[in-house]
Design a protein around this motif. Sequence first.
Motif, PDB file in Angstrom:
ATOM      1  N   LEU A 284       0.771  -1.341   0.014  1.00  0.00           N
ATOM      2  CA  LEU A 284       0.005   0.065   0.031  1.00  0.00           C
ATOM      3  C   LEU A 284       0.997   1.141   0.222  1.00  0.00           C
ATOM      4  N   THR A 285       1.117   1.663  -1.109  1.00  0.00           N
ATOM      5  CA  THR A 285       2.021   2.807  -1.070  1.00  0.00           C
ATOM      6  C   THR A 285       1.496   4.199  -0.593  1.00  0.00           C
ATOM      7  N   ASP A 286       0.272   4.122  -0.791  1.00  0.00           N
ATOM      8  CA  ASP A 286      -0.287   5.630   0.013  1.00  0.00           C
ATOM      9  C   ASP A 286      -0.173   5.337   1.406  1.00  0.00           C
ATOM     10  N   LYS A 287      -0.431   4.116   2.052  1.00  0.00           N
ATOM     11  CA  LYS A 287      -0.128   4.357   3.537  1.00  0.00           C
ATOM     12  C   LYS A 287       1.210   4.292   3.868  1.00  0.00           C
TER      13      LYS A 287
ATOM     14  N   TRP B 210      -6.720  13.182  -0.550  1.00  0.00           N
ATOM     15  CA  TRP B 210      -6.412  12.059   0.004  1.00  0.00           C
ATOM     16  C   TRP B 210      -7.045  11.053  -0.878  1.00  0.00           C
TER      17      TRP B 210
ATOM     18  N   TYR C 137      -7.711   5.402   1.859  1.00  0.00           N
ATOM     19  CA  TYR C 137      -6.590   5.152   3.028  1.00  0.00           C
ATOM     20  C   TYR C 137      -5.956   3.884   2.789  1.00  0.00           C
TER      21      TYR C 137
ATOM     22  N   GLY D 250      -6.169   2.224  -0.066  1.00  0.00           N
ATOM     23  CA  GLY D 250      -6.129   2.008  -1.674  1.00  0.00           C
ATOM     24  C   GLY D 250      -7.489   1.389  -2.250  1.00  0.00           C
ATOM     25  N   GLN D 251      -7.340   0.697  -3.159  1.00  0.00           N
ATOM     26  CA  GLN D 251      -8.311   0.327  -4.047  1.00  0.00           C
ATOM     27  C   GLN D 251      -8.696  -1.193  -3.996  1.00  0.00           C
ATOM     28  N   ASN D 252      -7.398  -1.721  -3.957  1.00  0.00           N
ATOM     29  CA  ASN D 252      -7.353  -3.254  -4.138  1.00  0.00           C
ATOM     30  C   ASN D 252      -7.746  -4.016  -2.833  1.00  0.00           C
TER      31      ASN D 252
ATOM     32  N   ASP E 242      -1.309  -6.119   4.187  1.00  0.00           N
ATOM     33  CA  ASP E 242      -1.658  -4.520   4.073  1.00  0.00           C
ATOM     34  C   ASP E 242      -2.322  -4.066   5.409  1.00  0.00           C
TER      35      ASP E 242
END
Length: 305
Positions: free
Chosen positions: A2-5, A134, A137, A139-141, A184
């Motif tokens: 999770l790159t966003d996290k 943002w 948080y 992601g989408q997967n 994740d």
Amino acid sequence: MLTDKINMNMQYYNQHTYIFLNGDFVKASEAGTDLFGQSLHYGYGVFEGLRAYSTHHGIRIFKAEEHFDRLQQSCEAINLPYEWNKQQLIASTYELLDKNNLRAAYIRPLVFSGANMHLTAAASANIMIAAWEWGPYLGQNLLRVCTSSLERPNPKSFPVEAKVSGQFVNSILASNEALKRGFDEALLLDQDGFVAQASSENLFIEKDFKLYTPPLENVFPGITRQTVIELCRELHIEIVEKKLTIQEVLAADSAFLSGTAAEIIGIKEVDGVAYKEDWEHTIGASIQRKYKKLVLEEENYEVII
């Protein structure tokens, strides 16, 4: 991953960004804080998380009143002074979005105490509201989740229903542990060994065309959690609040997490055990689609709002 996290370099503000601070709009880069404050030293503060959505009716903050009510309730739970008017705060938040040219954003109100090195209740408090773009948080997967070695704080030792800053050290540790193990997100058990929630989201599982979620005894009373329950009632989906074992979670047909920052996000597997039900055909996926339509005001759910 999770790159966003895990992206610690995300820019939440720049030299043009405004925040709301104690009744004024100031540049985020010019705002300061008291280095002798209890919030900094002891985590003695509370916060909220809201989302604004760009709808065909304009910019709408989803369930703003409920979030600011909970902010006040969290302050009261830990004896932190709260002297602000809800409607004024909501109006100021909309003005903040306008000043920062934001149409869809995550919003973070924070109530923090002033200078005091004693372990006593604060005599005064400050409020700050920030907002930034943002995405979801987590992601989408679909998520790979593991059981954490950490427990959810015991409700007899801490007001777990309040969104207290210091409490989230527990969430940071659990989340970090999961990421280091290649997952994740983490699921935390309570002091009795039942599944409580994820690090900062509520849990729902599907079994035999019913939804189950842990009761509020030892989980955070998520506003998104309550919205899911309300959507289930509107859609005539049976939902049961009961204590869940990790074995029940592993044996479920599907599962998902809910939260303002994460919204509704499906789980692919827990502790390496994958759910066999195709996510797109699950109750969770239906709730996810209905939730998105609700926050974007694409359908009329006035009874819920």
